[in-house]
Design a protein around this motif. Structure first.
Motif, short mmCIF file in Angstrom:
data_model
loop_
_atom_site.label_atom_id
_atom_site.label_comp_id
_atom_site.label_asym_id
_atom_site.label_seq_id
_atom_site.Cartn_x
_atom_site.Cartn_y
_atom_site.Cartn_z
N PRO A 55 -2.62 6.57 -5.51
CA PRO A 55 -3.33 6.50 -4.23
C PRO A 55 -4.63 5.70 -4.30
O PRO A 55 -5.06 5.13 -3.30
CB PRO A 55 -3.60 7.97 -3.87
CG PRO A 55 -3.56 8.68 -5.18
CD PRO A 55 -2.59 7.94 -6.03
N GLY A 56 -5.22 5.63 -5.47
CA GLY A 56 -6.46 4.85 -5.61
C GLY A 56 -6.22 3.38 -5.30
O GLY A 56 -7.03 2.74 -4.63
N ASP A 57 -5.11 2.85 -5.82
CA ASP A 57 -4.79 1.45 -5.54
C ASP A 57 -4.42 1.24 -4.08
O ASP A 57 -4.75 0.21 -3.48
CB ASP A 57 -3.63 0.99 -6.44
CG ASP A 57 -4.04 0.88 -7.89
OD1 ASP A 57 -5.25 0.72 -8.16
OD2 ASP A 57 -3.15 0.96 -8.77
N GLY A 58 -3.73 2.23 -3.49
CA GLY A 58 -3.38 2.13 -2.07
C GLY A 58 -4.61 2.13 -1.19
O GLY A 58 -4.70 1.38 -0.22
N ILE A 59 -5.58 2.98 -1.54
CA ILE A 59 -6.84 3.02 -0.78
C ILE A 59 -7.64 1.75 -1.01
O ILE A 59 -8.27 1.22 -0.09
CB ILE A 59 -7.65 4.28 -1.17
CG1 ILE A 59 -6.92 5.52 -0.69
CG2 ILE A 59 -9.06 4.22 -0.61
CD1 ILE A 59 -7.48 6.82 -1.21
N PHE A 60 -7.61 1.23 -2.23
CA PHE A 60 -8.33 -0.01 -2.54
C PHE A 60 -7.77 -1.19 -1.75
O PHE A 60 -8.49 -2.12 -1.40
CB PHE A 60 -8.24 -0.30 -4.05
CG PHE A 60 -8.99 -1.51 -4.48
CD1 PHE A 60 -10.38 -1.48 -4.58
CD2 PHE A 60 -8.33 -2.69 -4.78
CE1 PHE A 60 -11.09 -2.60 -4.97
CE2 PHE A 60 -9.02 -3.82 -5.17
CZ PHE A 60 -10.41 -3.77 -5.27
N LEU A 61 -6.47 -1.14 -1.43
CA LEU A 61 -5.83 -2.22 -0.69
C LEU A 61 -6.17 -2.18 0.81
O LEU A 61 -6.03 -3.20 1.49
CB LEU A 61 -4.31 -2.13 -0.89
CG LEU A 61 -3.47 -3.32 -0.56
CD1 LEU A 61 -3.94 -4.56 -1.31
CD2 LEU A 61 -2.02 -3.05 -0.89
N SER A 96 0.82 -1.20 0.00
CA SER A 96 0.00 0.00 0.00
C SER A 96 0.87 1.26 0.00
O SER A 96 0.58 2.22 -0.73
CB SER A 96 -0.92 -0.02 1.22
OG SER A 96 -1.75 1.12 1.23
N CYS A 97 1.93 1.25 0.78
CA CYS A 97 2.85 2.41 0.80
C CYS A 97 3.51 2.61 -0.56
O CYS A 97 3.68 3.75 -1.01
CB CYS A 97 3.91 2.22 1.89
SG CYS A 97 3.27 2.37 3.56
N ILE A 98 3.88 1.52 -1.21
CA ILE A 98 4.49 1.63 -2.54
C ILE A 98 3.51 2.26 -3.52
O ILE A 98 3.89 3.10 -4.35
CB ILE A 98 4.98 0.25 -3.03
CG1 ILE A 98 6.18 -0.19 -2.20
CG2 ILE A 98 5.32 0.27 -4.51
CD1 ILE A 98 6.62 -1.62 -2.44
N TYR A 99 2.24 1.88 -3.43
CA TYR A 99 1.24 2.48 -4.31
C TYR A 99 1.15 3.99 -4.08
O TYR A 99 1.08 4.77 -5.02
CB TYR A 99 -0.13 1.86 -4.09
CG TYR A 99 -0.36 0.55 -4.82
CD1 TYR A 99 -0.06 0.42 -6.17
CD2 TYR A 99 -0.90 -0.54 -4.16
CE1 TYR A 99 -0.28 -0.76 -6.84
CE2 TYR A 99 -1.12 -1.74 -4.83
CZ TYR A 99 -0.81 -1.84 -6.17
OH TYR A 99 -1.02 -3.01 -6.84
#
Length: 96
Positions: free
Chosen positions: A57-63, A48-51
């Motif tokens: 940030p959308g992928d990080g939030i999705f995770l 999530s941090c890497i995203y």
């Protein structure tokens, strides 16, 4: 009638005191400590941090729900194992 004082003292010296000792625990803090040690949670947090760092940030939030789901499953399974051990072994060999 009951035991005399002498019988009580003798029984306590032979068998120990008739008392239960409980360790006061903070369940929420213990759960958080356990989650930090879970490899899957660590992996998901790093991902999530890497995203977020890479500008997605959308992928990080999705995770985030996956992290919560894995953390919840780990917490529930740990509690169930502790309860199972308590019921089967009568509080012997229960990790504290």
């Amino acid at each position: 009638m009951g035991l005399s004082n002498y019988e009580v003292i003798t029984a306590r010296s032979k068998y120990g005191a008739n008392s239960l000792s409980f360790k006061k625990e903070n369940g929420f803090v213990d759960v958080l400590r356990g989650l930090v040690k879970e490899p899957m949670v660590i992996l998901l947090l790093v991902t999530s941090c890497i995203y977020f760092i890479s500008g997605q940030p959308g992928d990080g939030i999705f995770l985030a729900p996956a992290i919560v789901l894995v953390a919840g499953i780990g917490s529930v399974s740990t509690r169930l194992l502790l309860i199972n051990n308590l019921v089967i072994n009568g509080n012997k060999n229960t990790p504290h």
